[in-house]
Design an enzyme around this catalytic site. Sequence first.
Site, PDB file in Angstrom:
ATOM      1  N   LYS A 206       0.840  -1.200   0.000  1.00  0.00           N
ATOM      2  CA  LYS A 206       0.000   0.000   0.000  1.00  0.00           C
ATOM      3  C   LYS A 206       0.877   1.253   0.000  1.00  0.00           C
ATOM      4  CE  LYS A 206      -3.754   2.056   2.654  1.00  0.00           C
ATOM      5  NZ  LYS A 206      -4.646   1.886   3.785  1.00  0.00           N
ATOM      6  N   GLU A 212      10.720  -4.706   4.180  1.00  0.00           N
ATOM      7  CA  GLU A 212      10.807  -6.100   3.736  1.00  0.00           C
ATOM      8  C   GLU A 212      10.447  -6.217   2.255  1.00  0.00           C
ATOM      9  OE1 GLU A 212       9.242  -4.966   6.363  1.00  0.00           O
ATOM     10  OE2 GLU A 212       9.559  -6.253   8.123  1.00  0.00           O
ATOM     11  N   GLY A 267      -4.857  -2.419   5.179  1.00  0.00           N
ATOM     12  CA  GLY A 267      -4.033  -3.544   4.727  1.00  0.00           C
ATOM     13  C   GLY A 267      -4.646  -4.902   5.043  1.00  0.00           C
ATOM     14  N   ARG A 268      -5.055  -5.123   6.284  1.00  0.00           N
ATOM     15  CA  ARG A 268      -5.546  -6.455   6.674  1.00  0.00           C
ATOM     16  C   ARG A 268      -6.950  -6.756   6.153  1.00  0.00           C
ATOM     17  NH1 ARG A 268      -4.544  -3.075  10.570  1.00  0.00           N
ATOM     18  NH2 ARG A 268      -6.115  -2.307  12.013  1.00  0.00           N
ATOM     19  N   GLU A 353      -4.272  -7.205  15.224  1.00  0.00           N
ATOM     20  CA  GLU A 353      -3.810  -5.894  14.772  1.00  0.00           C
ATOM     21  C   GLU A 353      -4.961  -4.882  14.874  1.00  0.00           C
ATOM     22  OE1 GLU A 353      -0.584  -5.973  11.666  1.00  0.00           O
ATOM     23  OE2 GLU A 353      -2.081  -4.819  10.588  1.00  0.00           O
ATOM     24  N   HIS A 384      -2.859 -33.808  18.053  1.00  0.00           N
ATOM     25  CA  HIS A 384      -1.684 -34.569  18.487  1.00  0.00           C
ATOM     26  C   HIS A 384      -0.596 -33.651  19.020  1.00  0.00           C
ATOM     27  CE1 HIS A 384      -3.223 -38.372  16.869  1.00  0.00           C
ATOM     28  NE2 HIS A 384      -3.881 -37.543  16.074  1.00  0.00           N
ATOM     29  N   LYS A 512       8.274  -0.577  12.073  1.00  0.00           N
ATOM     30  CA  LYS A 512       8.872  -0.124  10.809  1.00  0.00           C
ATOM     31  C   LYS A 512       9.956   0.932  11.073  1.00  0.00           C
ATOM     32  CE  LYS A 512       4.871  -1.150   7.858  1.00  0.00           C
ATOM     33  NZ  LYS A 512       3.919  -0.722   6.849  1.00  0.00           N
TER      34      LYS A 512
END
Length: 546
Positions: A206, A212, A267-268, A353, A384, A512
Amino acid sequence: MNNRSDRPSWKALDQHYSESKDIHLNDLFENDPERFSKFSIEAAGLFLDYSKNHLSAETLDFLAVLANESCLKERIADLFAGKKLNNTENRAVLHTALRNFSEQPVYVDGQDVMPAIMSVQHRMRALVESVHLGGWRGFSGKRITDIVNIGIGGSDLGPRMVVSALSRQAVQEVDVHFVSNVDGEELSQRLSKLSPETTLFVVVSKTFTTLETMTNARSAKKWLLAGYSDNAAIANHFVAVSANLKAVKAFGINPDNSFEIWDWVGGRFSLWSAVGLSIALAVGMDSFERLLKGAYLMDEHFSQSPLLENMPVILALVGIWNRNFQKASSVAVLPYDHRLSRFPAYLQQCDMESNGKSVDREGHPITVETSPVIWGEVGTNGQHAFYQSLHQGTQPVPADFIVALKSDCNLKEHHKLLVANCFAQSEALMKGKTAEEVCIELKKRGLNEREISRLVGHETFDGNRPSNTILMDRLTPEALGALIALYEHKISVQGIIWDINSFDQWGVELGKQLANVIVEEIDGGLPGRHDSSTHGLLTRYHLVQK
Ligand code: G6Q
């Protein structure tokens, strides 16, 4: 009144909790044969059974009063109307517009956003079809066989989860991969299996500034140009999705190959926008639109249904009851579907978030607990591993079981076992096993009294552990869209009730900034002013580099 816990509705719920807390779930079922039908709801192709929670009709009534006191209906209407609910960034929250099939306009600052959304969707379809049909080719003329989505957080988790969930709808023409981590291992391992001639990178960011993503995108560009030594190749091998088209251009990506998102897409919550381009490339634009359609059906249900006949509202209220009154500090998300293996990680971001906040919308400290820790794993694998603690740990953990009733796989026998395990686990968590039952079993196994009294405590289960079960007939694009929208709306409702801004993420922004400072010190070869721990760690780093 800012303080949620001072409200009459909160106090009434506190009181109701102390009066009802000793009733075992088994007794609630014992006393009401209709409990399952009373405490379950169907909408948009999903079925939610919330009967295995410590609640009664009275509890729901108290929770509805709390919702009304929080002006929930008005806030839901504000959300769909494009009001600037993200008040710290002064932004509307309009992911619902991205899947609006109503043909009604949606306004932000007096402007209808639907034409821009349709235009981007139209361009997405053109790109996807061109790649699939072989019209879009690599610089050397070869067909594109591999797509690499470069993005992180909201620009990765949603698309990655959906591509895995819709693996049955995957087209034959391309394979879609995801790279998010700044750790070069991820990108270099991926690139080692690909050819620059047949790879298309989709850079999704965005802001187009995220460390990253930009680092991975630059390395991917170098890798491509090492193969071609001609900058013109970038046009055939890079497309971008961003709100920052200027930065996209500066990176060298042709504006014709850029897809816009807008500041009102968080974003999410962005997988429904061009951020979902990799989804569309993986499953085709028709399946992508089916995903949007499923979400739209849930939006319609959410915006129009009365509070206690509203699936996202119910799921949210049950969550509030478990979090704030039963004091559960985490929720386990347990999909019994291999294709949903990424769903817990996706939901973890979306929920934590959004609602991992400790001040209210006006910036005052909140006096009640907000987002629980969301975690999970595909069901049978979890059985398990950590289910031991779900059954017998000291902390009851409410669980959401998710399963499709029909399989899309030809190994039908497997599906019966999968469903049986899912249903058996929620039943066992609720029922438990009494000491008497254990003694009978141990006697049958031929154990003597001494051995029985030694083992009985270990093999007894209190039960009484709450869970929801969400069913769908099949894991179709529509059902998945509805499932994601269900949780998105649940998160918004909880944020409204806690009176927090669910749509900003200052904790992420901090991360960030912090790394940028230390990167400069790593480059400069000297640690700056830090606490002794950070200073010590940096010094050790520098020593090893020598
Ligand atoms: C999501 C957050 C965050 C964001 C990533 C990537 O709601 O804002 O997870 O998606 O930090 O940001 P960019 O898309 O700007 O690279």
